[in-house]
Enzyme design. Structure first.
Site, PDB file in Angstrom:
ATOM      1  NE  ARG A 188     -42.220  -7.368  -2.964  1.00  0.00           N
ATOM      2  CZ  ARG A 188     -42.276  -6.582  -2.192  1.00  0.00           C
ATOM      3  NH1 ARG A 188     -42.343  -5.230  -2.547  1.00  0.00           N
ATOM      4  NH2 ARG A 188     -42.063  -6.603  -0.932  1.00  0.00           N
ATOM      5  CE  LYS A 198     -35.430  14.059 -20.278  1.00  0.00           C
ATOM      6  NZ  LYS A 198     -34.324  14.997 -19.578  1.00  0.00           N
ATOM      7  CE  LYS A 245     -36.268  17.368 -27.561  1.00  0.00           C
ATOM      8  NZ  LYS A 245     -36.398  17.949 -26.503  1.00  0.00           N
ATOM      9  CD  GLU A 250     -35.455  22.026 -27.113  1.00  0.00           C
ATOM     10  OE1 GLU A 250     -35.883  20.930 -26.043  1.00  0.00           O
ATOM     11  OE2 GLU A 250     -34.490  21.755 -27.665  1.00  0.00           O
ATOM     12  CG  ASP A 301     -33.028  22.833 -23.627  1.00  0.00           C
ATOM     13  OD1 ASP A 301     -33.518  21.927 -22.727  1.00  0.00           O
ATOM     14  OD2 ASP A 301     -32.233  22.248 -24.393  1.00  0.00           O
TER      15      ASP A 301
END
Length: 281
Positions: free
Chosen positions: A101, A136, A168, A198, A219
């Site tokens: 597994r 992320k 940002k 950004e 963005d």
């Protein structure tokens, strides 16, 4: 195999966490198998996929079945057809059952990322745009996930907060202005592999260009604005698109002439590839 660029100790640590979680004090089910029993197992992929995960599979077998022999059929970054054998392993039956597994979990997860990345990369073939990942990621598995993106033909954005600067909206607000934030970032330049700013509007892009920013992230800009941004920049800076990019629109964004397209879905919206291990005669 693809360029791994991950310390073996990190892979071993990934595997050890997984085994601690799954095996704990011992595999009760495997105990029903005689200890002297040997077995040969074949792992197949039930779907068309881009394979990724060999280092983690091998590390799992080293920890649980060090005497096992492994024959790998499809290298990381290679594409397979449904039903194709990915690797074969021979060793103690108990050990292989316990390792099954964890081996398949790494293989299905990382191959899922590589496969999804390849679909996005295929969509922009013939353009100059490169497909990048984001931060992320699942905590603790970032290096593995970014390796999987490379196996799928994508490229990595910064690894973390320590290796590059991305200014940002909140950084600009906290610093007082875009020029103030950029000047502060330049003071860190020897430590950063790049400084990127950004922007959300064409006016912000104009301001960034005026102070000499050489990497800009657009963005959540609509396609028409991205086209105008490419014309405004005129090659003075590298342009990256981020936000709202999907399989339906990535080609159109790539054809605007941007250099980079970052896609969070490569690492956060993952469908595992379908693998199976079967003992053979």
């Amino acid at each position: 195999m693809m360029d791994l660029d991950i310390p073996p100790t990190q892979i071993d640590a990934d595997v050890q966490r997984a085994l601690t979680e799954d095996v704990g004090a011992g595999d009760l089910s495997a105990g029903i198998v005689p200890g002297e029993r040997r077995a040969r197992a074949v792992v197949i992929c039930r779907q068309a996929a881009v394979i990724c995960g060999e280092p983690w599979v091998r590390a799992t077998l080293r920890q649980l079945a060090p005497a096992a022999t492994v024959t790998w059929r499809v290298p990381d970054g290679g594409r397979c057809e449904p039903g194709q054998a990915i690797f074969e392993v021979e060793g103690g039956a108990r050990e292989l059952l316990t390792a099954e597994r964890t081996c398949l979990n790494f293989l299905q997860f990382l191959s899922g990322i590589a496969t999804r990345t390849a679909v996005f990369v295929d969509r922009v073939q013939g353009t100059a745009a490169r497909v990048l990942d984001t931060r992320k990621t699942i905590p603790g598995l970032r290096q593995a996930q970014k390796y999987a993106v490379r196996c799928g033909g994508g490229h990595n954005h910064r690894m973390g907060l320590f290796d590059a600067v991305l200014i940002k909206e909140n950084h600009i607000h906290a610093a007082g202005s875009l020029p103030a934030a950029f000047r502060a970032a330049q003071a860190l330049a020897p430590q950063a592999s790049f400084i990127q700013v950004e922007v959300e509007t064409l006016a912000q892009l104009e301001e960034a260009l005026a102070i000499g920013v050489t990497m800009v992230l657009l963005d959540n800009m609509p396609l028409a604005s991205v086209r105008r941004a490419v014309a405004m920049a005129g090659g003075r800076c590298s342009l990256e698109v981020s936000g709202g990019v999907n399989l339906e629109n990535i080609r159109a964004y790539a054809e605007t002439g941007v250099d980079r397209i970052s896609v969070g879905a490569l690492v956060k919206d993952v469908t595992a590839a379908d693998f199976s291990m079967r003992f053979a005669a």
